[in-house]
Design a protein around this motif. Sequence first.
Motif, PDB file in Angstrom:
ATOM      1  N   PRO A 215       0.842  -1.200   0.000  1.00  0.00           N
ATOM      2  CA  PRO A 215       0.000   0.000   0.000  1.00  0.00           C
ATOM      3  C   PRO A 215       0.880   1.255   0.000  1.00  0.00           C
ATOM      4  CG  PRO A 215      -0.734  -1.562   1.683  1.00  0.00           C
ATOM      5  CD  PRO A 215       0.557  -2.087   1.133  1.00  0.00           C
ATOM      6  N   GLY A 216       0.588   2.178  -0.901  1.00  0.00           N
ATOM      7  CA  GLY A 216       1.347   3.425  -0.962  1.00  0.00           C
ATOM      8  C   GLY A 216       2.668   3.310  -1.708  1.00  0.00           C
ATOM      9  N   GLY A 217       2.991   2.111  -2.176  1.00  0.00           N
ATOM     10  CA  GLY A 217       4.262   1.925  -2.892  1.00  0.00           C
ATOM     11  C   GLY A 217       4.191   2.461  -4.311  1.00  0.00           C
ATOM     12  N   ARG A 218       5.307   2.432  -4.997  1.00  0.00           N
ATOM     13  CA  ARG A 218       5.355   2.902  -6.373  1.00  0.00           C
ATOM     14  C   ARG A 218       4.641   1.904  -7.300  1.00  0.00           C
ATOM     15  NH1 ARG A 218      10.786   3.468  -9.638  1.00  0.00           N
ATOM     16  NH2 ARG A 218      11.618   3.843  -7.567  1.00  0.00           N
ATOM     17  N   VAL A 219       3.934   2.440  -8.318  1.00  0.00           N
ATOM     18  CA  VAL A 219       3.286   1.539  -9.280  1.00  0.00           C
ATOM     19  C   VAL A 219       4.370   0.885 -10.128  1.00  0.00           C
ATOM     20  CG1 VAL A 219       1.723   1.405 -11.266  1.00  0.00           C
ATOM     21  CG2 VAL A 219       1.161   2.892  -9.331  1.00  0.00           C
ATOM     22  N   ARG A 220       4.301  -0.457 -10.198  1.00  0.00           N
ATOM     23  CA  ARG A 220       5.326  -1.209 -10.932  1.00  0.00           C
ATOM     24  C   ARG A 220       4.684  -2.205 -11.873  1.00  0.00           C
ATOM     25  NH1 ARG A 220      10.170  -0.395  -8.781  1.00  0.00           N
ATOM     26  NH2 ARG A 220      10.368   0.139  -6.583  1.00  0.00           N
ATOM     27  N   ARG A 221       5.515  -2.759 -12.748  1.00  0.00           N
ATOM     28  CA  ARG A 221       5.066  -3.876 -13.584  1.00  0.00           C
ATOM     29  C   ARG A 221       5.231  -5.138 -12.763  1.00  0.00           C
ATOM     30  NH1 ARG A 221       9.024  -3.386 -18.452  1.00  0.00           N
ATOM     31  NH2 ARG A 221       7.981  -5.278 -19.111  1.00  0.00           N
ATOM     32  N   THR A 222       4.128  -5.720 -12.315  1.00  0.00           N
ATOM     33  CA  THR A 222       4.209  -6.908 -11.464  1.00  0.00           C
ATOM     34  C   THR A 222       3.513  -8.084 -12.162  1.00  0.00           C
ATOM     35  OG1 THR A 222       2.114  -6.622 -10.286  1.00  0.00           O
ATOM     36  CG2 THR A 222       3.999  -5.341  -9.482  1.00  0.00           C
ATOM     37  N   SER A 223       3.576  -9.246 -11.545  1.00  0.00           N
ATOM     38  CA  SER A 223       2.975 -10.443 -12.149  1.00  0.00           C
ATOM     39  C   SER A 223       1.750 -10.863 -11.350  1.00  0.00           C
ATOM     40  CB  SER A 223       3.975 -11.597 -12.099  1.00  0.00           C
ATOM     41  OG  SER A 223       5.233 -11.149 -12.541  1.00  0.00           O
ATOM     42  N   SER A 224       0.660 -11.146 -12.062  1.00  0.00           N
ATOM     43  CA  SER A 224      -0.532 -11.640 -11.385  1.00  0.00           C
ATOM     44  C   SER A 224      -0.226 -12.998 -10.765  1.00  0.00           C
ATOM     45  CB  SER A 224      -1.682 -11.784 -12.378  1.00  0.00           C
ATOM     46  OG  SER A 224      -2.685 -12.584 -11.808  1.00  0.00           O
ATOM     47  N   HIS A 225      -0.693 -13.226  -9.548  1.00  0.00           N
ATOM     48  CA  HIS A 225      -0.484 -14.521  -8.885  1.00  0.00           C
ATOM     49  C   HIS A 225      -1.769 -15.354  -8.866  1.00  0.00           C
ATOM     50  CE1 HIS A 225       3.414 -12.977  -7.814  1.00  0.00           C
ATOM     51  NE2 HIS A 225       3.711 -14.042  -7.091  1.00  0.00           N
ATOM     52  N   ARG A 226      -2.713 -15.024  -9.753  1.00  0.00           N
ATOM     53  CA  ARG A 226      -3.952 -15.820  -9.803  1.00  0.00           C
ATOM     54  C   ARG A 226      -3.722 -17.176 -10.454  1.00  0.00           C
ATOM     55  NH1 ARG A 226      -7.176 -13.544 -13.393  1.00  0.00           N
ATOM     56  NH2 ARG A 226      -8.621 -15.265 -13.163  1.00  0.00           N
ATOM     57  N   LEU A 227      -2.807 -17.256 -11.419  1.00  0.00           N
ATOM     58  CA  LEU A 227      -2.435 -18.512 -12.086  1.00  0.00           C
ATOM     59  C   LEU A 227      -3.610 -19.352 -12.572  1.00  0.00           C
ATOM     60  CD1 LEU A 227       0.569 -19.411  -9.876  1.00  0.00           C
ATOM     61  CD2 LEU A 227       0.608 -19.563 -12.346  1.00  0.00           C
ATOM     62  N   PRO A 228      -4.435 -18.809 -13.439  1.00  0.00           N
ATOM     63  CA  PRO A 228      -5.551 -19.614 -13.946  1.00  0.00           C
ATOM     64  C   PRO A 228      -5.058 -20.735 -14.849  1.00  0.00           C
ATOM     65  CG  PRO A 228      -5.381 -17.582 -15.200  1.00  0.00           C
ATOM     66  CD  PRO A 228      -4.348 -17.502 -14.097  1.00  0.00           C
ATOM     67  N   GLY A 229      -5.795 -21.837 -14.844  1.00  0.00           N
ATOM     68  CA  GLY A 229      -5.444 -22.981 -15.694  1.00  0.00           C
ATOM     69  C   GLY A 229      -6.714 -23.612 -16.192  1.00  0.00           C
ATOM     70  N   ALA A 230      -6.794 -24.932 -16.069  1.00  0.00           N
ATOM     71  CA  ALA A 230      -7.912 -25.669 -16.647  1.00  0.00           C
ATOM     72  C   ALA A 230      -9.238 -25.458 -15.906  1.00  0.00           C
ATOM     73  CB  ALA A 230      -7.577 -27.150 -16.672  1.00  0.00           C
ATOM     74  N   HIS A 231      -9.203 -24.810 -14.738  1.00  0.00           N
ATOM     75  CA  HIS A 231     -10.464 -24.545 -14.039  1.00  0.00           C
ATOM     76  C   HIS A 231     -11.097 -23.243 -14.525  1.00  0.00           C
ATOM     77  CE1 HIS A 231      -8.391 -27.341 -11.379  1.00  0.00           C
ATOM     78  NE2 HIS A 231      -9.567 -27.673 -10.902  1.00  0.00           N
ATOM     79  N   SER A 232     -10.431 -22.555 -15.442  1.00  0.00           N
ATOM     80  CA  SER A 232     -10.921 -21.260 -15.900  1.00  0.00           C
ATOM     81  C   SER A 232     -11.480 -21.373 -17.319  1.00  0.00           C
ATOM     82  CB  SER A 232      -9.766 -20.256 -15.856  1.00  0.00           C
ATOM     83  OG  SER A 232      -9.906 -19.269 -16.844  1.00  0.00           O
ATOM     84  N   LEU A 233     -12.763 -21.023 -17.495  1.00  0.00           N
ATOM     85  CA  LEU A 233     -13.395 -21.117 -18.816  1.00  0.00           C
ATOM     86  C   LEU A 233     -12.697 -20.181 -19.803  1.00  0.00           C
ATOM     87  CD1 LEU A 233     -15.546 -22.190 -20.708  1.00  0.00           C
ATOM     88  CD2 LEU A 233     -17.130 -20.466 -19.830  1.00  0.00           C
ATOM     89  N   GLU A 234     -12.297 -19.026 -19.302  1.00  0.00           N
ATOM     90  CA  GLU A 234     -11.592 -18.060 -20.156  1.00  0.00           C
ATOM     91  C   GLU A 234     -10.312 -18.679 -20.736  1.00  0.00           C
ATOM     92  OE1 GLU A 234      -9.301 -14.007 -19.311  1.00  0.00           O
ATOM     93  OE2 GLU A 234     -11.065 -14.282 -18.045  1.00  0.00           O
ATOM     94  N   MET A 235      -9.564 -19.367 -19.905  1.00  0.00           N
ATOM     95  CA  MET A 235      -8.331 -20.020 -20.366  1.00  0.00           C
ATOM     96  C   MET A 235      -8.644 -21.156 -21.334  1.00  0.00           C
ATOM     97  SD  MET A 235      -5.601 -18.589 -19.206  1.00  0.00           S
ATOM     98  CE  MET A 235      -4.168 -19.656 -19.020  1.00  0.00           C
ATOM     99  N   LEU A 236      -9.667 -21.923 -21.034  1.00  0.00           N
ATOM    100  CA  LEU A 236     -10.017 -23.043 -21.911  1.00  0.00           C
ATOM    101  C   LEU A 236     -10.407 -22.528 -23.297  1.00  0.00           C
ATOM    102  CD1 LEU A 236     -12.078 -25.228 -19.411  1.00  0.00           C
ATOM    103  CD2 LEU A 236      -9.790 -25.719 -20.295  1.00  0.00           C
ATOM    104  N   LYS A 237     -11.152 -21.425 -23.341  1.00  0.00           N
ATOM    105  CA  LYS A 237     -11.564 -20.848 -24.631  1.00  0.00           C
ATOM    106  C   LYS A 237     -10.354 -20.319 -25.393  1.00  0.00           C
ATOM    107  CE  LYS A 237     -16.380 -19.459 -23.715  1.00  0.00           C
ATOM    108  NZ  LYS A 237     -17.033 -20.170 -24.816  1.00  0.00           N
TER     109      LYS A 237
END
Length: 379
Positions: A215-237
Amino acid sequence: MSGRLRAVLALLIVGGAALFVYALGEPPTPKPLPPPSNGVNVVAAAGPEAKPGVLDSAENCKRCHAEIYAEWESNYHSQAWTDELFKGLSNDYRETSCHTCHAPRPLHETGFATAEARRTDRSSGINCLTCHKKGNHVVGSIRDPEGTAEYPADCGPVYDPDHADHGAQQTTIQYCGVCHNLHGTHEEFLGSAYAREGKTCLSCHMPEVQRPLVPGGRVRRTSSHRLPGAHSLEMLKRAMRIDVRKQGGRLRVRVVNQGAGHKIPTDARHRAIHVRVSFVDAYGAPVPVPSPLDTEGAPDKTVSMDLVRLFYRWQQIEPTQVDPLGTLGKPNERESSIEIPAGARGGKAIVRLYYLLVWNWHPETRGQLVDEKVVELDG
Ligand code: HEC
Ligand code: HEC
Ligand code: HEC
Ligand code: HEC
Ligand code: HEC
């Protein structure tokens, strides 16, 4: 009942055979990976170290990195140990060879050849420390062009000799390959067009997010840690579609791997893709057909015309998975066909692609519908 719980119950019912195959039939020996080209063997760390205790438990990371922590809690790594399916198939945790990848020690400490099991805090599965802890500091990849990251005394300073290497592809995919090569996902990726383009597992599974890390830190290019795979319809499509055409009285259907960086399905043998077809006549009434996969079965209104998966060894069937784009000598599609029944002339064929978390579930009731094509049939 949640989808996940349902999945668990179904697999427990599939039961004994699966247990035999996973726990006994196939000792989980990962294929050896090439030695990491950089980073791992460097020992000296520069700068002050983390406050005592911060690196004892992954829970401590939550206080400052709440957003990433919540993403991790929602993904399957955080459940790798508590997963009911894992509990059951590992014979209530007695099968200790299963512990290595499902409750691993920090990879930066044990190295990236194989994971090693830890004895404490196992319920947090594959946690923050698994991927970021090294001795008394954390290893990360703040992609800070000016190199002016301000490191906090609490979790860092995170500067360490590995840091400079982190943009390197070898190191980032090495993270994933340690555990995801039991059935060759890592190698499938390396042979694909995506690897040649310089993509990594992270390009698709941990996409970039612009945000502060604290919180309050500098905006950076970071990596999402959601890690969707085969349980995600969006990924399957994103991964797959079907193309359908008529030819010489037959309906030809191609399953195309349009966007997965490895085979579809990859890794887990209990996953499968079904191509289902049904025909209707000129008045919309169903025209039952026999399934080309089950020649002894009675004709039905909806049948499977292809089954795409990595089979268990005892099934003694060649894998039917579809390779990723750009694999040498292998198309990224797979075709199957079925005769168009005479009664369907002037009617339609409806073809559907289903993804199943467990291969012998019923596609229509428990599968995930990923694509659908309707074809008009000439009179
Ligand atoms: C070399 C590392 C490794 C070892 C050792 C290992 N696993 Fe896994 N396991 C994985 C990976 C990676 C996945 C994720 C595969 C996927 O989702 O496609 C996984 C997934 C699973 C799943 C599926 C979870 C789901 O929701 O579909 C179960 C169950 C499982 N493992 C059980 C076991 C058992 C039982 C053992 C011991 C016999 C074992 N594993 C040993 C790496 C490993
Ligand atoms: C007291 C707050 C605090 C705690 C607790 C904390 N961190 Fe951090 N962490 C930070 C700050 C601040 C940064 C730097 C943010 C920036 O410069 O944008 C950071 C940066 C990082 C980075 C990036 C490092 C790099 O060089 O790329 C990683 C990885 C990281 N933390 C992991 C962890 C892990 C894992 C834990 C739990 C063991 C943890 N942190 C606990 C405040 C904290
Ligand atoms: C220490 C071992 C380990 C490492 C390292 C690891 N994974 Fe996993 N991964 C697993 C296991 C085990 C599971 C299955 C957990 C479960 O559902 O029980 C899994 C699950 C997944 C899933 C969810 C699959 C699904 O079916 O939805 C994805 C996606 C994934 N991992 C991608 C990655 C990526 C990308 C990396 C590299 C940044 C990575 N993993 C690093 C062991 C690991
Ligand atoms: C070009 C994008 C892309 C790349 C690169 C990629 N993946 Fe995937 N991955 C996907 C898509 C899309 C899916 C969903 C389709 C599926 O589950 O088969 C997926 C699914 C998965 C799953 C769920 C597996 C299952 O049984 O279906 C795992 C585990 C996984 N990926 C791990 C990895 C690892 C490890 C790497 C790097 C070696 C990697 N992925 C590289 C796009 C990608
Ligand atoms: C399966 C491995 C894995 C786990 C588990 C994991 N991370 Fe990461 N994390 C990564 C990777 C990979 C990157 C990006 C590094 C790179 O690009 O080389 C990253 C990046 C970060 C960064 C740096 C900024 C960024 O996003 O690039 C922070 C901070 C961080 N992670 C914190 C955490 C925290 C806190 C947890 C636990 C809640 C956690 N991570 C769990 C693999 C993991």
